[in-house]
Design a protein around this motif. Structure first.
Motif, mmCIF file in Angstrom:
data_model
loop_
_atom_site.group_PDB
_atom_site.id
_atom_site.type_symbol
_atom_site.label_atom_id
_atom_site.label_comp_id
_atom_site.label_asym_id
_atom_site.label_seq_id
_atom_site.Cartn_x
_atom_site.Cartn_y
_atom_site.Cartn_z
ATOM 1 N N LEU A 1 -3.450 18.905 -12.706
ATOM 2 C CA LEU A 1 -4.080 17.998 -11.747
ATOM 3 C C LEU A 1 -4.774 18.783 -10.647
ATOM 4 N N HIS A 2 -5.969 18.341 -10.279
ATOM 5 C CA HIS A 2 -6.717 18.994 -9.200
ATOM 6 C C HIS A 2 -6.207 18.496 -7.852
ATOM 7 N N CYS A 3 -5.819 19.425 -7.005
ATOM 8 C CA CYS A 3 -5.414 19.102 -5.638
ATOM 9 C C CYS A 3 -5.338 20.402 -4.847
ATOM 10 N N LEU B 1 4.066 19.243 -5.695
ATOM 11 C CA LEU B 1 4.036 18.487 -6.943
ATOM 12 C C LEU B 1 4.709 19.262 -8.074
ATOM 13 N N ASN B 2 4.571 20.573 -8.034
ATOM 14 C CA ASN B 2 5.085 21.414 -9.115
ATOM 15 C C ASN B 2 6.514 21.881 -8.906
ATOM 16 N N ASN B 3 7.056 21.648 -7.718
ATOM 17 C CA ASN B 3 8.409 22.130 -7.424
ATOM 18 C C ASN B 3 9.272 21.016 -6.852
ATOM 19 N N ARG B 4 10.521 21.010 -7.259
ATOM 20 C CA ARG B 4 11.475 20.055 -6.711
ATOM 21 C C ARG B 4 12.121 20.682 -5.476
ATOM 22 N N ILE B 5 11.781 20.160 -4.308
ATOM 23 C CA ILE B 5 12.249 20.746 -3.055
ATOM 24 C C ILE B 5 13.299 19.836 -2.425
ATOM 25 N N ARG B 6 14.514 20.378 -2.290
ATOM 26 C CA ARG B 6 15.592 19.663 -1.620
ATOM 27 C C ARG B 6 15.924 20.361 -0.306
ATOM 28 N N LYS B 7 16.881 19.822 0.419
ATOM 29 C CA LYS B 7 17.201 20.360 1.741
ATOM 30 C C LYS B 7 17.604 21.827 1.669
ATOM 31 N N GLU B 8 18.385 22.162 0.647
ATOM 32 C CA GLU B 8 18.849 23.559 0.535
ATOM 33 C C GLU B 8 17.739 24.526 0.159
ATOM 34 N N ALA C 1 0.835 -1.213 0.000
ATOM 35 C CA ALA C 1 0.000 0.000 0.000
ATOM 36 C C ALA C 1 0.867 1.259 0.000
ATOM 37 N N GLU C 2 1.930 1.248 0.797
ATOM 38 C CA GLU C 2 2.826 2.410 0.832
ATOM 39 C C GLU C 2 3.527 2.597 -0.503
ATOM 40 N N GLN C 3 3.889 1.508 -1.148
ATOM 41 C CA GLN C 3 4.524 1.599 -2.462
ATOM 42 C C GLN C 3 3.554 2.178 -3.499
ATOM 43 N N LEU C 4 2.288 1.812 -3.400
ATOM 44 C CA LEU C 4 1.287 2.396 -4.305
ATOM 45 C C LEU C 4 1.196 3.904 -4.094
ATOM 46 N N LEU C 5 1.189 4.320 -2.825
ATOM 47 C CA LEU C 5 1.097 5.746 -2.522
ATOM 48 C C LEU C 5 2.298 6.503 -3.090
ATOM 49 N N ILE C 6 3.480 5.935 -2.936
ATOM 50 C CA ILE C 6 4.690 6.554 -3.481
ATOM 51 C C ILE C 6 4.596 6.656 -4.998
ATOM 52 N N ARG C 7 4.076 5.630 -5.645
ATOM 53 C CA ARG C 7 3.964 5.620 -7.109
ATOM 54 C C ARG C 7 2.877 6.569 -7.615
ATOM 55 N N ILE C 8 1.844 6.777 -6.817
ATOM 56 C CA ILE C 8 0.827 7.766 -7.179
ATOM 57 C C ILE C 8 1.455 9.155 -7.239
ATOM 58 N N LEU C 9 2.247 9.471 -6.238
ATOM 59 C CA LEU C 9 2.913 10.774 -6.201
ATOM 60 C C LEU C 9 3.904 10.918 -7.354
ATOM 61 N N LYS C 10 4.641 9.841 -7.634
ATOM 62 C CA LYS C 10 5.610 9.863 -8.733
ATOM 63 C C LYS C 10 4.906 10.106 -10.072
ATOM 64 N N ARG C 11 3.795 9.403 -10.280
ATOM 65 C CA ARG C 11 3.053 9.567 -11.535
ATOM 66 C C ARG C 11 2.465 10.968 -11.650
ATOM 67 N N ALA C 12 1.950 11.490 -10.540
ATOM 68 C CA ALA C 12 1.387 12.846 -10.552
ATOM 69 C C ALA C 12 2.453 13.865 -10.965
ATOM 70 N N LYS C 13 3.661 13.702 -10.435
ATOM 71 C CA LYS C 13 4.744 14.622 -10.791
ATOM 72 C C LYS C 13 5.115 14.487 -12.266
ATOM 73 N N GLU C 14 5.132 13.273 -12.769
ATOM 74 C CA GLU C 14 5.448 13.043 -14.187
ATOM 75 C C GLU C 14 4.423 13.731 -15.093
ATOM 76 N N LEU C 15 3.163 13.605 -14.744
ATOM 77 C CA LEU C 15 2.093 14.199 -15.561
ATOM 78 C C LEU C 15 2.181 15.719 -15.556
ATOM 79 N N ILE C 16 2.483 16.277 -14.397
ATOM 80 C CA ILE C 16 2.612 17.740 -14.291
ATOM 81 C C ILE C 16 3.792 18.229 -15.123
ATOM 82 N N GLU C 17 4.899 17.483 -15.069
ATOM 83 C CA GLU C 17 6.084 17.853 -15.856
ATOM 84 C C GLU C 17 5.812 17.801 -17.363
ATOM 85 N N SER C 18 4.861 16.946 -17.751
ATOM 86 C CA SER C 18 4.528 16.837 -19.178
ATOM 87 C C SER C 18 3.449 17.831 -19.603
#
Length: 409
Positions: A253-255, A263-270, A232-249
């Motif tokens: 997406l409604h949220c 989803l629209n920004n790549r956020i790293r520690k810095e 179930a956790e892997q599905l949740l991770i893959r949902i987020l991954k797919r959502a990001k892919e679709l936005i990049e293309s």
């Protein structure tokens, strides 16, 4: 305007009444950053396996605070000097140790933001709130970071026998209905002491520690790493991954605005400045659930089906193995899925995948649990114990899993 009573009492199903020890602690609990923990599940997607596991990080934080209060009283009774300021610092550190968790706790860690642990975000929250509270959290932050000169205090917050673990094992056991995790946390606390600025357990408490370590191992394999929960956790991770892919293309997406930002920004520690922290503070389980409900009608095959599967608990079939997965079997399942639904290999990979899970109940590489003997000497719990299987618990155990869609009639 009504004046809030500062000394509240919470009725907890595990410990009974929990008292808020000071106005400063009350103000932290009342802060919006902390109240957000009411909307962060303690056990991620485990409720899909154990229906009662709907408790939150808020419950856990208060429980950990309660155990810390018991520990402070006990150590003082045994002659360990803990000042009023240090006491408050300990309460602040344990209360806020998990404040940086994102939606569904560990399930989406390192996914919504890249390479940023919840401990790191907790520290950012603490430092930001320290500004709001006129630097009154400074000692608590030092204890949390382990930079305070009295090292045993950090061990009470973060070690292999800390208030965090003593609470979540007992609490998760209660809410899941899995009795193997029901440890005697009060007995363990009663046996704690401090020697040479190190936390130790008096020899009489060794059996309670053994029970704690065995319970930890059983809870990991039976609950935290349950194969259905992992899927179930892997599905949740893959949902987020797919959502990001679709936005990049270029897809829209409604949220919620908070979820949309990550989803629209790549956020790293810095990138984690005060503005990003503020946005993160508005993100919780409800944003994810709400988005998935809308995505069940999306035209994209992957996003639509993954969201529906998770919401309706129509999960993938999961098999656990002691040896690495045969990749030929993986390819076979992918090919079958591609032919059946006329999708690409990349799309099929969202539904057919493999991985590994590992667990070590007691790490010999981390700060060890020390047993204090009557002669004043200490030894590692694995050496002091007469339980032959305790050494086995210090060896990592790895299992391998494969996930693929269940055959439909």
């Amino acid at each position: 305007m009504a004046i809030k009573t500062k000394l509240k009492i919470f009725n907890d199903p595990i410990y009974g009444f929990i008292t808020i020890p000071s106005e400063g602690v009350f103000n932290i609990i009342a802060h919006p950053y902390f109240q957000r923990l009411r909307r962060i599940s303690q056990m991620g997607m485990s409720y899909l396996v154990y229906p009662g596991a709907h408790h939150t990080r808020f419950h856990h934080a208060l429980g950990s605070l309660h155990l810390m209060q018991k520990t402070v009283d006990l150590l003082r009774f045994k002659g360990i000097n803990i000042s009023g300021e240090e006491e408050e610092g300990l309460y602040i550190a344990i209360l806020m140790h998990d404040i940086g968790h994102g939606p569904f706790s560990h399930a989406m860690e390192h996914t919504i933001v890249e390479g940023v642990s919840h401990e790191c975000i907790s520290l950012l929250f603490m430092e930001e709130m320290n500004k709001d509270f006129n630097q009154s959290l400074t000692l608590g932050i030092e204890i949390f970071k382990g930079t305070y000169h009295r090292k045993f205090m950090n061990e009470l917050v973060s070690s292999q026998l800390d208030m965090d673990r003593l609470d979540y094992l007992k609490r998760d056991s209660f809410y899941t209905g899995v009795p193997e995790g029901n440890i005697n946390s009060e007995r363990i606390i009663t046996m704690l002491n401090v020697l040479d600025d190190q936390l130790v357990v008096e020899e009489k408490g060794i059996y309670s520690v053994e029970k704690f370590l065995v319970a930890r191992r059983l809870m990991y394999w039976q609950v935290y790493l349950h194969k259905t929960g992992v899927a179930a956790e892997q599905l949740l991770i893959r949902i987020l991954k797919r959502a990001k892919e679709l936005i990049e293309s270029g897809e829209s997406l409604h949220c919620s605005p908070s979820f949309s930002y990550f989803l629209n920004n790549r956020i790293r520690k810095e990138d984690f400045d005060a503005e990003v922290l503020q946005r993160f503070s508005k993100l919780d389980d409800y944003d994810i659930i709400s988005a998935m409900k809308q995505w069940t009608d999306h035209h994209d095959f992957v996003l639509r089906n993954l969201s529906s599967m998770l919401l309706n608990r129509d999960l993938l079939k999961v098999k656990l193995k002691k040896k690495p997965i045969d990749l030929q079997k993986l390819t076979k399942h992918k090919n079958n899925l591609q032919k059946k639904y006329q999708i690409s290999e990349a799309e099929a990979s969202y539904f057919v995948f493999h991985g590994e899970i590992s667990n070590v109940a007691y790490s010999t590489d981390a700060k060890k649990i020390k047993i204090l003997h009557p002669n004043g000497k200490t030894s590692d719990v694995t050496k002091a114990s007469d339980q032959l299987n305790l050494k086995a618990l210090s060896r990592p155990v790895t299992k391998y899993y494969i996930c693929y869609p269940k055959p439909k009639d």
